[in-house]
Structures are given as C-alpha cells and as structure tokens.
Design a protein around this motif. Sequence first.
Motif, PDB file in Angstrom:
ATOM      1  N   TYR A  14       0.837  -1.198   0.000  1.00 57.11           N
ATOM      2  CA  TYR A  14       0.000   0.000   0.000  1.00 57.11           C
ATOM      3  C   TYR A  14       0.875   1.253   0.000  1.00 57.11           C
ATOM      4  CZ  TYR A  14      -3.776   3.171   1.438  1.00 57.11           C
ATOM      5  OH  TYR A  14      -4.696   4.187   1.502  1.00 57.11           O
ATOM      6  N   LEU A  15       0.510   2.170  -0.875  1.00 56.44           N
ATOM      7  CA  LEU A  15       1.192   3.468  -0.951  1.00 56.44           C
ATOM      8  C   LEU A  15       0.260   4.534  -0.403  1.00 56.44           C
ATOM      9  CD1 LEU A  15       3.346   5.511  -2.264  1.00 56.44           C
ATOM     10  CD2 LEU A  15       1.841   5.477  -4.255  1.00 56.44           C
ATOM     11  N   LEU A  16       0.751   5.366   0.509  1.00 54.36           N
ATOM     12  CA  LEU A  16      -0.080   6.470   1.000  1.00 54.36           C
ATOM     13  C   LEU A  16       0.794   7.699   1.260  1.00 54.36           C
ATOM     14  CD1 LEU A  16      -1.146   6.000   4.726  1.00 54.36           C
ATOM     15  CD2 LEU A  16       0.849   4.919   3.726  1.00 54.36           C
ATOM     16  N   LYS A  17       0.128   8.845   1.236  1.00 54.07           N
ATOM     17  CA  LYS A  17       0.854  10.103   1.422  1.00 54.07           C
ATOM     18  C   LYS A  17       1.071  10.349   2.909  1.00 54.07           C
ATOM     19  CE  LYS A  17      -2.244  12.097  -1.266  1.00 54.07           C
ATOM     20  NZ  LYS A  17      -2.758  10.986  -2.065  1.00 54.07           N
ATOM     21  N   VAL A  18       2.318  10.520   3.280  1.00 55.25           N
ATOM     22  CA  VAL A  18       2.672  10.752   4.683  1.00 55.25           C
ATOM     23  C   VAL A  18       3.670  11.901   4.734  1.00 55.25           C
ATOM     24  CG1 VAL A  18       3.641   9.763   6.793  1.00 55.25           C
ATOM     25  CG2 VAL A  18       2.444   8.271   5.169  1.00 55.25           C
ATOM     26  N   HIS A  19       3.380  12.873   5.543  1.00 49.32           N
ATOM     27  CA  HIS A  19       4.384  13.919   5.807  1.00 49.32           C
ATOM     28  C   HIS A  19       4.476  14.137   7.317  1.00 49.32           C
ATOM     29  CE1 HIS A  19       6.997  17.354   5.300  1.00 49.32           C
ATOM     30  NE2 HIS A  19       6.271  17.958   6.231  1.00 49.32           N
ATOM     31  N   VAL A  20       5.708  14.131   7.811  1.00 52.13           N
ATOM     32  CA  VAL A  20       5.933  14.304   9.244  1.00 52.13           C
ATOM     33  C   VAL A  20       6.730  15.587   9.451  1.00 52.13           C
ATOM     34  CG1 VAL A  20       6.811  13.204  11.330  1.00 52.13           C
ATOM     35  CG2 VAL A  20       6.044  11.791   9.428  1.00 52.13           C
ATOM     36  N   ASP A  21       6.348  16.336  10.452  1.00 55.83           N
ATOM     37  CA  ASP A  21       7.091  17.586  10.678  1.00 55.83           C
ATOM     38  C   ASP A  21       7.269  17.834  12.176  1.00 55.83           C
ATOM     39  OD1 ASP A  21       8.474  19.933   9.834  1.00 55.83           O
ATOM     40  OD2 ASP A  21       7.207  19.919   8.031  1.00 55.83           O
ATOM     41  N   GLU A  22       7.971  18.961  12.457  1.00 58.71           N
ATOM     42  CA  GLU A  22       8.404  19.168  13.839  1.00 58.71           C
ATOM     43  C   GLU A  22       7.273  19.602  14.754  1.00 58.71           C
ATOM     44  OE1 GLU A  22      11.338  21.850  12.558  1.00 58.71           O
ATOM     45  OE2 GLU A  22      12.939  20.344  12.479  1.00 58.71           O
ATOM     46  N   GLN A  24       0.787  20.673   9.204  1.00 57.86           N
ATOM     47  CA  GLN A  24      -0.427  21.027   8.457  1.00 57.86           C
ATOM     48  C   GLN A  24      -0.113  21.961   7.302  1.00 57.86           C
ATOM     49  OE1 GLN A  24      -3.391  19.709   8.698  1.00 57.86           O
ATOM     50  NE2 GLN A  24      -2.640  18.365  10.322  1.00 57.86           N
ATOM     51  N   GLU A  25       0.763  22.910   7.572  1.00 53.29           N
ATOM     52  CA  GLU A  25       1.125  23.890   6.539  1.00 53.29           C
ATOM     53  C   GLU A  25       1.823  23.204   5.360  1.00 53.29           C
ATOM     54  OE1 GLU A  25       3.926  26.810   8.030  1.00 53.29           O
ATOM     55  OE2 GLU A  25       4.725  27.026   5.996  1.00 53.29           O
ATOM     56  N   VAL A  26       2.766  22.329   5.672  1.00 50.18           N
ATOM     57  CA  VAL A  26       3.528  21.679   4.602  1.00 50.18           C
ATOM     58  C   VAL A  26       2.705  20.571   3.936  1.00 50.18           C
ATOM     59  CG1 VAL A  26       5.627  20.373   4.064  1.00 50.18           C
ATOM     60  CG2 VAL A  26       5.720  22.267   5.690  1.00 50.18           C
ATOM     61  N   GLY A  27       1.885  19.898   4.733  1.00 54.39           N
ATOM     62  CA  GLY A  27       1.069  18.816   4.170  1.00 54.39           C
ATOM     63  C   GLY A  27       0.156  19.295   3.060  1.00 54.39           C
ATOM     64  N   ARG A  28      -0.305  20.532   3.192  1.00 52.05           N
ATOM     65  CA  ARG A  28      -1.164  21.093   2.139  1.00 52.05           C
ATOM     66  C   ARG A  28      -0.451  21.147   0.799  1.00 52.05           C
ATOM     67  NH1 ARG A  28      -5.609  24.249   4.016  1.00 52.05           N
ATOM     68  NH2 ARG A  28      -5.607  25.337   2.035  1.00 52.05           N
ATOM     69  N   LYS A  29       0.856  21.172   0.841  1.00 45.79           N
ATOM     70  CA  LYS A  29       1.613  21.275  -0.415  1.00 45.79           C
ATOM     71  C   LYS A  29       1.481  20.016  -1.278  1.00 45.79           C
ATOM     72  CE  LYS A  29       5.198  24.366   1.477  1.00 45.79           C
ATOM     73  NZ  LYS A  29       6.663  24.529   1.658  1.00 45.79           N
ATOM     74  N   PHE A  30       0.961  18.921  -0.671  1.00 44.22           N
ATOM     75  CA  PHE A  30       0.700  17.740  -1.496  1.00 44.22           C
ATOM     76  C   PHE A  30      -0.175  18.094  -2.696  1.00 44.22           C
ATOM     77  CE2 PHE A  30       1.578  14.663   2.105  1.00 44.22           C
ATOM     78  CZ  PHE A  30       2.510  13.906   1.423  1.00 44.22           C
ATOM     79  N   PRO A  71     -13.205  24.961 -10.162  1.00 41.07           N
ATOM     80  CA  PRO A  71     -11.990  24.965  -9.343  1.00 41.07           C
ATOM     81  C   PRO A  71     -12.215  24.204  -8.046  1.00 41.07           C
ATOM     82  CG  PRO A  71     -12.618  27.200  -9.983  1.00 41.07           C
ATOM     83  CD  PRO A  71     -13.711  26.293 -10.431  1.00 41.07           C
ATOM     84  N   PRO A  72     -11.246  23.405  -7.628  1.00 38.94           N
ATOM     85  CA  PRO A  72     -11.440  22.617  -6.418  1.00 38.94           C
ATOM     86  C   PRO A  72     -11.412  23.493  -5.172  1.00 38.94           C
ATOM     87  CG  PRO A  72      -9.202  22.387  -7.244  1.00 38.94           C
ATOM     88  CD  PRO A  72      -9.945  23.201  -8.254  1.00 38.94           C
ATOM     89  N   ASP A  73     -12.121  23.030  -4.170  1.00 38.77           N
ATOM     90  CA  ASP A  73     -12.052  23.662  -2.865  1.00 38.77           C
ATOM     91  C   ASP A  73     -10.878  23.005  -2.143  1.00 38.77           C
ATOM     92  OD1 ASP A  73     -12.231  24.362  -0.226  1.00 38.77           O
ATOM     93  OD2 ASP A  73     -14.413  24.207  -0.129  1.00 38.77           O
ATOM     94  N   LYS A  74      -9.746  23.690  -2.169  1.00 37.56           N
ATOM     95  CA  LYS A  74      -8.516  23.059  -1.689  1.00 37.56           C
ATOM     96  C   LYS A  74      -8.594  22.718  -0.207  1.00 37.56           C
ATOM     97  CE  LYS A  74      -4.536  24.245  -3.386  1.00 37.56           C
ATOM     98  NZ  LYS A  74      -4.316  23.225  -4.407  1.00 37.56           N
ATOM     99  N   SER A  75      -9.148  23.636   0.562  1.00 39.18           N
ATOM    100  CA  SER A  75      -9.191  23.382   2.012  1.00 39.18           C
ATOM    101  C   SER A  75     -10.035  22.161   2.318  1.00 39.18           C
ATOM    102  CB  SER A  75      -9.760  24.597   2.743  1.00 39.18           C
ATOM    103  OG  SER A  75      -8.856  25.666   2.631  1.00 39.18           O
ATOM    104  N   ALA A  76     -11.191  22.085   1.667  1.00 45.19           N
ATOM    105  CA  ALA A  76     -12.083  20.947   1.916  1.00 45.19           C
ATOM    106  C   ALA A  76     -11.426  19.661   1.427  1.00 45.19           C
ATOM    107  CB  ALA A  76     -13.416  21.173   1.212  1.00 45.19           C
ATOM    108  N   ALA A  77     -10.799  19.722   0.254  1.00 44.60           N
ATOM    109  CA  ALA A  77     -10.170  18.521  -0.304  1.00 44.60           C
ATOM    110  C   ALA A  77      -9.066  18.021   0.622  1.00 44.60           C
ATOM    111  CB  ALA A  77      -9.605  18.832  -1.690  1.00 44.60           C
TER     112      ALA A  77
END
Lengths: 298, 435
Positions: free
Chosen positions: B251-259, B265-271, B332-338
Amino acid sequence: MCDGAYPAARGGVDCLPVVRRSDYALSSGGERVSDYREQEVALATGRLRVLCGGDGPPLVLLHHSWGGAGWSPFHVALASHFSVFAFDMPGYGGSERPEWAREPRDLAIIVARAIRQAAPGAVTLLGSGLGGFVAAELAVMNAVPLHALVLVGAAGVKPEAGEIMDQMMMSHADYARASCRDDAHFARVFGDPPGDDMKQLWDFSREMTARVTWKPYMFSRRLPPLLADLRVPTLLVWGGEDRVVPPECGAAYAARIPGARLEVVAGAGHLVEFEEPARVAALVAGLSRGAGAAGAAA
Amino acid sequence: MFVGYFTERPYQDPESGYFGATGRSIMDLGMSNGAYNPRLGADLYHRYLDEKLYAEEMGFDGLMLNEHHSTPFCMGQVANVEAAILARITKRAKIVLLGNVLPIWDDPLWLAEELAQIDMISRGRLVTGWVRGTGRESIAHNAQPPYNWERFQEAHDFIVAAWTRPGPFRWEGEHYHYRYVNPWSRPYQQPHPPIWIPGVMSRNTVAWAARHRYPYVMLATDLGPTKESFDYYAQVAREHGYEAGTQHRSYLLKVHVDETEEKAQEVGRKFIDGPSNPFLEGNQGNIRPFLQNLPGMTSRTQLLPTVNVRAAARSRGRTEADAAGGAGPPPPPDKSAAYREQQERLSIVTGTPDTVIPKLRTMLETIRPGSVFFWDGDGAMDHDDAMRSLRLMGQEVLPALREIGKELDLKGPFEIDPATNAPVVGRNEAAGDAR
C-alpha cells in the motif's frame, strides 16, 4: 471470431441496437421516412448487420468512424433512387468484432464478402469518412463488381498541407460538433443534446476505430499507389468547410483516380451528406445514371 | 514489514507561470514543453536522488520510482536511468520500480536488458513493477489502447522468458516478434528480480497478479475500497489454490511528518499545491476525461471498488463528465475541503510523529499490508520539507512502525516468499527481512 493468445480488455456489450431517432420520422423534405428492414449477413469472420430499404439498383453504404446513424434522412433520400444496403462495418454497431482486424483493409476484405452475399452483382459503393477509406480499399481490390464509387469526406489519403482531425485527442461530442458546419446542423444530425444511444454509439465505435486506424491515423501509404488503376466511375463529395478530412484530400483522390469528379459543396462540413441529404443523394443518383448510360453505350 | 519511500519528482518551476502565478492553463497533456528549463531539471534530478540517498540512510527498505510521460507532475520519464544511478550510489535499500509502463514498449527486449543491468549494478536489489499506464502514456508513446492489456501480458511473458530461458530463442507472439533473443545481460537475482504489480482500478490486473502470485501495490486508494480489492485478490488466490497473505498486499499512501503540528499542516497542504499529480483531489491540474479513458484501454465491466474513489475516478474520466461529454474543465477545487477530507480518510497522513503513528496503525490494522510506501516530498514541497520529514520518519516513525508490524504479524515479501508462502531464507537479506 478469432481470439488472440492474450485475453483482451472487453466491454460488457458486443453489439449495439440500431439508433432509432424519433426525429428521423420525417426526412428533411417533410415526407414520411420509408420503411427499412434489418438483415444479418453471416460470415466465418462474424455476423454483420445491414439495414435495407428502397427500390432501384443496389447501393452499399459504409458509415463514418462514429458508427451507423440508423435510418437517417440521407438513407431515405438514397432509398428513393436505390436499394440501399447500409452495413454496420465489422466491429461497429450490430456487427461482430473481428478481434484480429488491424487496419481498414481488413474491414474491406470482410465487407466485400458480405456484399457478395447481400447484394450479388454490381453495386454502387458509397463510403463516408472512415467508411470512405474502407470503400477505397475495397475498390482497389477488385473484389466486388462496382457500378460506381462515391467517397464522401473520405479518409485514407494523407493530406499534404493540413491534417486529418484526430478524434482520439478530443471528446466524442467535440469531434461530432467539429464534423458539422455549425451548431444548428450538429443538433439536427445528432440531437440536442445527443441521446444516450448516440453517446453509446460514439463510445463503442471509437474503440473499434482505435483498433484499426491508430497509427498511422486515418490514412495508409499503401492505398494511394493503387488508386491509379481504378476503372470505375467515381464521384468525390466534400464539404467545402470540412474540418475533419481537409478538402485537399478530395483533390488528392481526384488526382489519382482516373476520370474521378470532385464535387465540393460550399459551406458544408465533414458530414455534408447529413447536412444536405437530398442534394448529395441527387449527385449520387446522377453519377449512377451516367455510369449506367456509359455502360450501355459501351 | 517492508517500508519504502516515494515521491513523484514533480517539475517545480515557479517561473513557468503554470502553477498559480499567471493562470496559464495546466490542463493535462495541454502544456507546451517550450517552458521546460533543463538547468532547473538538472537541479531537481539531483535533489530527488539526494533525498533517496538520505531515505536509505534514515532506514527505509525500499526506494520507489515511477514512470510517467509528457507531464510535469512526474520527472520519471526514464525512471530506469534514475534506478541505475541509485543502483550504484546506494548500498542496502531495494530499488523498487512501480513501475515501467509495459504496453508502450515496442521493444520489450530492451527493457529486459535495462532491468537486468540495473539488477547487476545493484547486486540484486532491484524490484521490478509493471503497469499499464494512465492513458497519458499511451498517447505520449502512441501505443494502441485497445491492445494495452494484451501487450502488457505478452510483454511480461516475453521479459520473464528473456530473463530465464537460455538463449538464443525465437519469439513470434501476437504483438512482439524477435528472431534472436539472447540478451548478453542476465538478472543478478535468480530466476529473476521480484515482480510487484501496482495499480488502482483494474480487476483484470488484480486477478492476473493474484494468478501469478505477485504482490499487488494499491496506489493511494482509500482504505475501505483498498481492503475490498485485496479481498478480491484473496478470492482469486483461493481459486488458484493458495492463501494470500500480508506478503501479497502492499500500500502506498501520502505521509508527511514535521516538527510541529502547525508546520505539518502547513507543509502537508503542499501535497495538492503546485505541479502535483493531477489525480490528486484538490490540485490545480485538470484532467481531460477522454484522454484518461481511452477507447478499449480498460474493460468497462472489470473495475475494482477503488475506481469509485473520487481521485481515481476523476483521473479515469468516470465522474463529472462521461467519456462522451465535452472537454470543459471542472470547477476549481475547494482546496481546504479537499485537504481536510483526505486527511479524514487517511489518504493524506500528516502531523508530528506522535500524531502520525496512531493513524498509520489504523491503516495497518485495516488492510494488513506486508509492505508500505510513504509518498512524501511532493507537490510544492521543497528539499528542506522533504529532508525534515525523512529525518523524523527515520528517527521516530519507522521504528514504531516496525514494532506495530511485528505486533500485527505483517510480514513482507522479503520475509515470506509470495511465490511459495514459505519463509525467505538465504537471498535478499539486504533489506526489510533482516529486521
């Protein structure tokens, strides 16, 4: 049908019913649409569906790449001059798919066999778009005695200056729209909006088209050299504003087929025969009469 | 358990004007490469290779690469070149190609040679994976979509034969023809490198993978449908006389870990910012359904439950507009909701190690994969974002994940051989099985 060693990705349907447009009930001239009957031609390569109607000398009709349009006003107009045999080409509409077919020439071989069963003797052969490509391939084989050949906006020859519009890079609806001279004609030919049966026909047909003319798309370098030996009265009909197969392709056919006549209908689009059914049918009938007279004189 | 690291290697060029700056179209297959800057490309290739090196250092078992064509969201047009470089500059991690787009290869012998060479240079660390492509690939390399599935199967059979049958031999198939098959390179691993099959939606492919006992890698699909698709794999496996285990599920999934949680949350949105995969919900790219849903590409009646996942469905042209519809872009997508919805569904997992680990446990408990891949460093994330996350993953997340894996008995394909269901002994001790 011949299955390959590897199972193919297949959809759930093998064949489609005939498109029955309620607004086809009246032809463009206002008269009642004549009856037609549905027949089947059984070959070892699969069954083919053919819609038959009208009186007169036999005329075989091969459809565009988006499939047989049902019994349209153009069929009606032809049926007042001819006994019309409108085939669903192999893999289209109600005709079984030959899994092994890889190019329009394969379809031409099958259609030639089907014509000999359905309409023995000399026929007038009319092909439009991809059907014109198949008709030209069929003609150069000398596999069926031809009374006359009519190519309408036919693919098959690579244009020198322009390009044949690539339906694979656009939606079905946009392609169909580009095939008409304007939105009003699009609505008349395909319905506004097009019905589900028409959308299904487009989708179903595109898969077969991708099987036989993906690369190169809609032309063959092995067809033009064979055209020069054709000895059959030939009419080429093109819409002057054909955005799908450029009118220069009509000129190229005319330059190669001895004695061929090119009729460009000013203002018409790729689907010139659906836009002006009576006019194109009259042109075909005139060619056929002329061919008959020439035959009698000979 | 086997844990790999992945990024699609987006072509990130803020100067291009494509990604939010000037509003230029970012329609899929609608962008000119006239804006491509090879110097920037060079920097990005270096960056992504450096991140792979660091991922190995941080303890990942596998370095995953993928292949796409004619699109800025993935720079892996020739992923085998990257794999070959990694083969030489890494020491321990598996190099996992998920995967080469088999049907677009007109000459699969060339691919067999390339992969054997990579396997040798890496001294047996290659994992091959083969896909059918997204439609974009068939357009880019002009491979007939109605024969995509046939070509996939035959190319597979041919490559395995080229790797395993002593040459020379002749191959006269449906789509491939050779009068002399005798590649002067053979895989380091015998009989050949492991083959894993990644995918999203085709039941045909899942059934085929199960018949061959190849691990199936579900690519970023939602948990519920993913579990159902693995259930289908298990059903086919039983029909073929064996029980599918964790070694067959990946299984492949998107994971971002930060300090900090805020930073995560801020960086994860960059996905879903910038030149990210247009399959992803909420991004700025627009898919043209008819190009993803090419005629005859996928059997219409053979779709997995995962096809209904919005992102997959959208990418394949099965929502919004049907294949016959017009080409107009969706709203246009609703980025926050997505972004929020994907986090809720664990499609995107982002946070500090403390908040990420429980979510990963839920994922592991739900679908019980023997191998997982973390997809990070993507979209608009920069090198620093990727490196911070890699460090925290290595220091805190991977050790915890391995403990959970042990607790749940999630054995990977280098511990239990998917071909036999027997414990792996001897070979392949380079990566996860040693843990």
